[in-house]
Write a protein that holds these residues in place. Structure first.
Motif, mmCIF file in Angstrom:
data_model
loop_
_atom_site.group_PDB
_atom_site.id
_atom_site.type_symbol
_atom_site.label_atom_id
_atom_site.label_comp_id
_atom_site.label_asym_id
_atom_site.label_seq_id
_atom_site.Cartn_x
_atom_site.Cartn_y
_atom_site.Cartn_z
ATOM 1 N N SER A 226 -1.636 -2.880 0.596
ATOM 2 C CA SER A 226 -1.414 -2.999 2.038
ATOM 3 C C SER A 226 -2.743 -3.153 2.787
ATOM 4 O O SER A 226 -2.795 -3.807 3.823
ATOM 5 C CB SER A 226 -0.618 -1.801 2.561
ATOM 6 O OG SER A 226 -1.366 -0.618 2.405
ATOM 7 N N LEU B 206 -2.542 -4.749 6.600
ATOM 8 C CA LEU B 206 -1.515 -3.973 7.292
ATOM 9 C C LEU B 206 -1.929 -2.526 7.499
ATOM 10 O O LEU B 206 -1.260 -1.779 8.183
ATOM 11 C CB LEU B 206 -0.224 -3.948 6.462
ATOM 12 C CG LEU B 206 0.759 -5.106 6.608
ATOM 13 C CD1 LEU B 206 1.965 -4.842 5.716
ATOM 14 C CD2 LEU B 206 1.194 -5.269 8.047
ATOM 15 N N ARG C 275 -2.844 -12.704 9.367
ATOM 16 C CA ARG C 275 -1.831 -12.354 8.369
ATOM 17 C C ARG C 275 -0.777 -13.461 8.263
ATOM 18 O O ARG C 275 -0.371 -13.855 7.171
ATOM 19 C CB ARG C 275 -1.171 -11.038 8.810
ATOM 20 C CG ARG C 275 -0.398 -10.324 7.761
ATOM 21 C CD ARG C 275 -0.386 -8.826 8.027
ATOM 22 N NE ARG C 275 0.136 -8.476 9.329
ATOM 23 C CZ ARG C 275 -0.490 -7.705 10.209
ATOM 24 N NH1 ARG C 275 -1.676 -7.204 9.930
ATOM 25 N NH2 ARG C 275 0.049 -7.437 11.369
ATOM 26 N N ARG C 276 -0.374 -13.972 9.397
ATOM 27 C CA ARG C 276 0.651 -15.021 9.407
ATOM 28 C C ARG C 276 0.173 -16.268 8.653
ATOM 29 O O ARG C 276 0.917 -16.853 7.873
ATOM 30 C CB ARG C 276 0.990 -15.384 10.856
ATOM 31 C CG ARG C 276 1.943 -16.553 10.996
ATOM 32 C CD ARG C 276 2.469 -16.678 12.403
ATOM 33 N NE ARG C 276 1.425 -16.906 13.400
ATOM 34 C CZ ARG C 276 0.781 -18.055 13.555
ATOM 35 N NH1 ARG C 276 1.058 -19.068 12.780
ATOM 36 N NH2 ARG C 276 -0.141 -18.187 14.482
ATOM 37 N N PHE D 65 3.822 -11.682 1.829
ATOM 38 C CA PHE D 65 4.195 -10.441 1.141
ATOM 39 C C PHE D 65 5.497 -10.625 0.383
ATOM 40 O O PHE D 65 6.448 -11.211 0.901
ATOM 41 C CB PHE D 65 4.416 -9.318 2.156
ATOM 42 C CG PHE D 65 3.151 -8.679 2.646
ATOM 43 C CD1 PHE D 65 2.534 -7.671 1.904
ATOM 44 C CD2 PHE D 65 2.585 -9.065 3.850
ATOM 45 C CE1 PHE D 65 1.371 -7.078 2.361
ATOM 46 C CE2 PHE D 65 1.432 -8.474 4.322
ATOM 47 C CZ PHE D 65 0.809 -7.475 3.575
ATOM 48 N N PHE E 269 8.146 -7.996 -1.343
ATOM 49 C CA PHE E 269 8.412 -6.576 -1.494
ATOM 50 C C PHE E 269 9.334 -6.317 -2.671
ATOM 51 O O PHE E 269 10.149 -7.150 -3.044
ATOM 52 C CB PHE E 269 9.063 -6.021 -0.229
ATOM 53 C CG PHE E 269 8.318 -6.348 1.029
ATOM 54 C CD1 PHE E 269 7.169 -5.651 1.373
ATOM 55 C CD2 PHE E 269 8.764 -7.349 1.883
ATOM 56 C CE1 PHE E 269 6.487 -5.947 2.539
ATOM 57 C CE2 PHE E 269 8.091 -7.646 3.046
ATOM 58 C CZ PHE E 269 6.945 -6.955 3.381
ATOM 59 N N ASN F 192 13.657 -6.490 1.187
ATOM 60 C CA ASN F 192 13.521 -6.426 2.636
ATOM 61 C C ASN F 192 13.991 -7.696 3.349
ATOM 62 O O ASN F 192 13.347 -8.181 4.266
ATOM 63 C CB ASN F 192 12.072 -6.127 3.035
ATOM 64 C CG ASN F 192 11.773 -4.638 2.945
ATOM 65 O OD1 ASN F 192 12.674 -3.818 3.093
ATOM 66 N ND2 ASN F 192 10.530 -4.307 2.685
ATOM 67 N N ARG G 70 10.428 -16.756 1.297
ATOM 68 C CA ARG G 70 10.002 -16.349 2.627
ATOM 69 C C ARG G 70 8.480 -16.149 2.671
ATOM 70 O O ARG G 70 7.826 -16.489 3.655
ATOM 71 C CB ARG G 70 10.718 -15.053 3.024
ATOM 72 C CG ARG G 70 10.417 -14.610 4.432
ATOM 73 C CD ARG G 70 11.200 -13.366 4.799
ATOM 74 N NE ARG G 70 10.823 -12.238 3.967
ATOM 75 C CZ ARG G 70 11.403 -11.037 4.030
ATOM 76 N NH1 ARG G 70 12.399 -10.823 4.858
ATOM 77 N NH2 ARG G 70 11.008 -10.060 3.252
ATOM 78 N N ASP H 253 4.326 -6.429 -4.484
ATOM 79 C CA ASP H 253 4.339 -5.030 -4.916
ATOM 80 C C ASP H 253 5.554 -4.781 -5.801
ATOM 81 O O ASP H 253 6.667 -4.693 -5.302
ATOM 82 C CB ASP H 253 4.354 -4.105 -3.694
ATOM 83 C CG ASP H 253 3.934 -2.682 -4.060
ATOM 84 O OD1 ASP H 253 3.872 -2.368 -5.266
ATOM 85 O OD2 ASP H 253 3.661 -1.896 -3.125
ATOM 86 N N ILE I 258 8.666 -5.417 8.793
ATOM 87 C CA ILE I 258 8.678 -6.725 8.126
ATOM 88 C C ILE I 258 8.097 -7.785 9.060
ATOM 89 O O ILE I 258 7.298 -8.631 8.639
ATOM 90 C CB ILE I 258 10.124 -7.108 7.722
ATOM 91 C CG1 ILE I 258 10.681 -6.107 6.718
ATOM 92 C CG2 ILE I 258 10.165 -8.509 7.144
ATOM 93 C CD1 ILE I 258 12.166 -6.258 6.478
ATOM 94 N N MET J 218 4.807 -10.168 8.468
ATOM 95 C CA MET J 218 4.860 -11.629 8.556
ATOM 96 C C MET J 218 3.876 -12.192 9.554
ATOM 97 O O MET J 218 3.783 -13.405 9.719
ATOM 98 C CB MET J 218 6.247 -12.058 9.024
ATOM 99 C CG MET J 218 7.290 -11.928 7.979
ATOM 100 S SD MET J 218 8.833 -12.285 8.796
ATOM 101 C CE MET J 218 9.902 -12.037 7.414
ATOM 102 N N GLY J 219 3.216 -11.297 10.285
ATOM 103 C CA GLY J 219 2.216 -11.769 11.230
ATOM 104 C C GLY J 219 2.718 -11.889 12.660
ATOM 105 O O GLY J 219 2.116 -12.577 13.473
ATOM 106 N N LEU K 111 7.306 0.059 0.447
ATOM 107 C CA LEU K 111 6.626 -1.154 -0.031
ATOM 108 C C LEU K 111 6.319 -1.102 -1.525
ATOM 109 O O LEU K 111 5.742 -0.140 -1.982
ATOM 110 C CB LEU K 111 5.315 -1.315 0.757
ATOM 111 C CG LEU K 111 4.608 -2.652 0.670
ATOM 112 C CD1 LEU K 111 5.047 -3.537 1.816
ATOM 113 C CD2 LEU K 111 3.084 -2.479 0.752
#
Ligand SMILES: Nc1ncnc2c1ncn2[C@@H]1O[C@H](COP(=O)(O)OP(=O)(O)O)[C@@H](O)[C@H]1O
Ligand SMILES: [Mg+2]
Lengths: 221, 385
Positions: free
Chosen positions: A51, A56, A83-84, A89, A91, A95, A156, A168, B291, B295-296, B385
């Motif tokens: 993370s 994050l 991050r975008r 990520f 999971f 999620n 995604r 993860d 979430i 995703m930003g 996570l």
């Protein structure tokens, strides 16, 4: 080319008597296009490490640079933008949003992007096709199997074409046959040039990686 | 897929919560709409009634003389030979603070005249003002212009005169332009003539015997206006005609205040309902918001999703709230007003106001939950996570 550089990263959760030190000063470098597996016992700090790399979770001390950007020196919004663009990520427990179709779930990261609806949709369908789920695009997550949900989670993560994928325990909840399928997809993404960091308990899956980081009690072995 | 799409699918997903928010705002908005339109309909009703009552303030000279009555109202003393008010003094009434509430000011000069051996009271008046001051008058014929006279029904009977006939006062020939129908008041026995002509006939140039004022509005502070007029006419005795309407007006003023109080309270309860529900919704969506962060999404994106949800429901609540409030008023209005005068028209200002109020309250009450959502720690949220 160095993509990710961690210097003396430490993380402590909480304060005082109840404080937990999850990481005790970890340094490593990951090159662009590398596939790195992270292993270690439960509670050793693997998720914390992931993370922090995923921007994050601010480290208590130390420095993380991604493509020479000191990400934790960025403001919150800039970090979200980073991050975008740069990180996908995956999971362990998928999620996915249960009330959105698979296609909509995959489109979700594009919601903040200025782009035509049709274009977003075709990007999502391409990502779904990449994990072999094009035909099930209009189903809800509850209408597909666990392995398929994990593949949607991968679709995604890659829909915005980020250079780095963080996973993860992506195979933690899957049987070995499905796990192998997932590993095949992740390996494929790596061979297309994505940098991958994957936490896993399974030595067979760790064998897909170029390199192994072993975490024990907050330090690298 | 846009932030708006996320908001809409979330509302669809959490219909129960959306319904709660809607109900909270709907109750608030419809209560406000119902109370406010009820108050405005009742005001209109009372204004209408006030108009039917004519004059409500009398101005008479200060006097020691014995009192006369006029139309069943105590006038202090209007004796024929007493000192009178100068006409120009009345101009001062136009300068009082509540001058805008003066709908009509009717000076009147009174004096006895002899017509065909009959002693009668002649009243010089401003006929234009009397249209407001005597809205109940109906007549055969018409009001005189500069000369001529309007006879009370009793006076006409006594003199045996009708419209078009002529009579003499102090060698002056006067034509009857109209005859009043019976009013049941002292007006029946009077000869009404234009003010200037009567002043001349009675030898009272620029003098008046009394004046009537019609203050026309439900909120007119009559006692306050009486005081203001007294201040500018120190030589006169100014008094309010006590009316049935006055008591109703006080009740209405109380009801109006009560309505504002209740509206504020109901809106407060409604917004608390929104706040609590939205807060619960945010708490339920912790993982989802985590979430989004992963995703930003920026904090502002999360805020936008939640406020968009709030705005959609609030807008809907505004429209429904207006319709419900409107219908409730329509149903209640006969209980609160007498007769048929009051009606509740579609009020575009009120409708737009209800819509905006609902959105404002909905957004205000959701702003804290939205802010809280934007501040969620994604790492904490995605602990699994
Ligand atoms: N958000 C948190 N708050 C408090 N303690 C945490 C938090 N996340 C992890 N920890 C603690 O940090 C340590 C490392 O956890 P984690 O990084 O999840 O390990 P792993 O993924 O290897 O199981 C554990 O002792 C865990 O309880
Ligand atoms: Mg873990």
């Amino acid at each position: 080319m160095k993509r990710i550089q961690a210097q003396q990263i430490a993380k402590q959760y909480g304060k005082g008597d109840t404080a937990v030190t999850a990481l005790k000063g970890i340094s490593f470098t990951i090159d662009a296009g590398e596939f790195v597996a992270v292993m270690g016992e439960s509670g050793s700090g693997k998720s914390t490490l992931l993370s922090i790399v995923g921007t994050l979770n601010s480290p208590t001390s130390g420095r993380l640079t991604v493509d020479d950007i000191d990400v934790y020196a960025l403001g919150k919004d800039k970090r979200a933008d980073f991050r975008r663009k740069s990180i996908g990520f995956v999971f362990q427990n998928f999620n996915l949003l249960p009330y959105l179709t698979l296609a909509e779930n995959v489109m979700l990261p594009l919601a903040t992007v200025r782009e035509k609806r049709a274009k977003k949709r075709s990007m999502a369908l391409a990502a779904l096709a990449r994990v072999g789920l094009a035909e099930k695009a209009e189903r809800l997550p509850s209408q597909v199997s666990g392995g398929e949900q994990e593949r949607v989670a991968i679709a995604r993560a890659i829909v915005g074409r980020p250079p780095i994928i963080l996973a993860d325990e992506p195979t933690g909840n899957l049987d070995s046959k499905t796990g192998k399928d997932i590993m095949g997809i992740i390996n494929g993404l790596n061979s297309e040039g994505m940098t991958i960091i994957m936490v896993t308990h399974n030595p067979d899956y760790a064998a897909y990686a170029h390199r192994l980081l072993r975490v024990a009690d907050g330090v690298l072995e | 897929m846009t932030l708006g799409d996320i908001a809409i699918s979330n509302l669809r997903r959490r219909k129960g919560k959306a319904f709660f928010v809607l109900a909270g705002l709907l109750i608030g908005v419809s209560t406000v709409v119902a109370l406010l339109s009820l108050v405005s309909a009742m005001k209109e009703d009372i204004n209408h009634k006030l108009e039917m009552y004519g004059a409500n303030i009398l101005i008479v000279p200060k006097t020691e003389n014995l009192s006369l009555t006029y139309g069943g109202l105590s006038l202090g003393g209007v004796s024929f030979e007493m000192q009178e008010i100068r006409e120009e003094e009345l101009e001062n009434i136009k300068k009082i603070a509540n001058a805008n509430n003066v709908a009509a000011l009717g000076p009147m000069v009174l004096g006895p005249v002899t017509v065909a051996d009959q002693r009668l009271l002649m009243a010089g008046v401003d006929f234009q003002a009397f249209r407001v001051l005597r809205p109940w008058w109906t007549m055969k014929g018409q009001e005189p212009d500069d000369d001529g006279a309007l006879l009370g029904s009793e006076a006409a009977r006594l003199l045996g005169l009708g419209t078009g006939d002529k009579f003499q006062v102090n060698d002056r020939e006067i034509q009857v332009t109209g005859v009043l129908e019976t009013t049941g008041s002292q007006d029946d026995g009077l000869i009404f003539a234009p003010l200037a002509m009567t002043q001349e006939l009675l030898g009272k140039k620029d003098r008046i015997s009394m004046a009537e004022v019609a203050a026309l509005c439900s909120g007119c502070p009559i006692p306050e206006m009486v005081k203001q007029i007294s201040d500018v006419l120190p030589g006169a005795n100014v008094m309010a005609i006590q009316q049935v309407v006055k008591g109703r007006m006080e009740t209405l003023n109380h009801f109006e205040k009560f309505s504002y109080g209740v509206s504020a309270l109901v809106l407060l309860v409604g917004s608390l309902m929104v706040l609590v529900t939205m807060m619960g919704s945010v708490r339920e969506r912790t993982v989802e918001i985590g979430i989004f962060s992963a995703m930003g999404f920026r904090g502002s994106h999360v805020i936008r999703i939640i406020l968009m949800e709030a705005a959609i429901i609030s807008g809907l609540a505004g429209v429904l709230g207006y319709l419900v409030g409107f219908s409730v008023t329509k149903m209640l209005i006969p209980l609160f007003t007498e007769g048929h005068g009051a009606h509740v028209p579609f009020d575009p200002v009120m409708a737009a106001g209800a819509f905006l109020l609902s959105i404002f309250v909905g957004l205000a009450a959701s702003s804290y939950p939205a802010f809280a959502a934007s501040r969620l720690d994604p790492n904490e949220a995605l602990r699994a996570l």
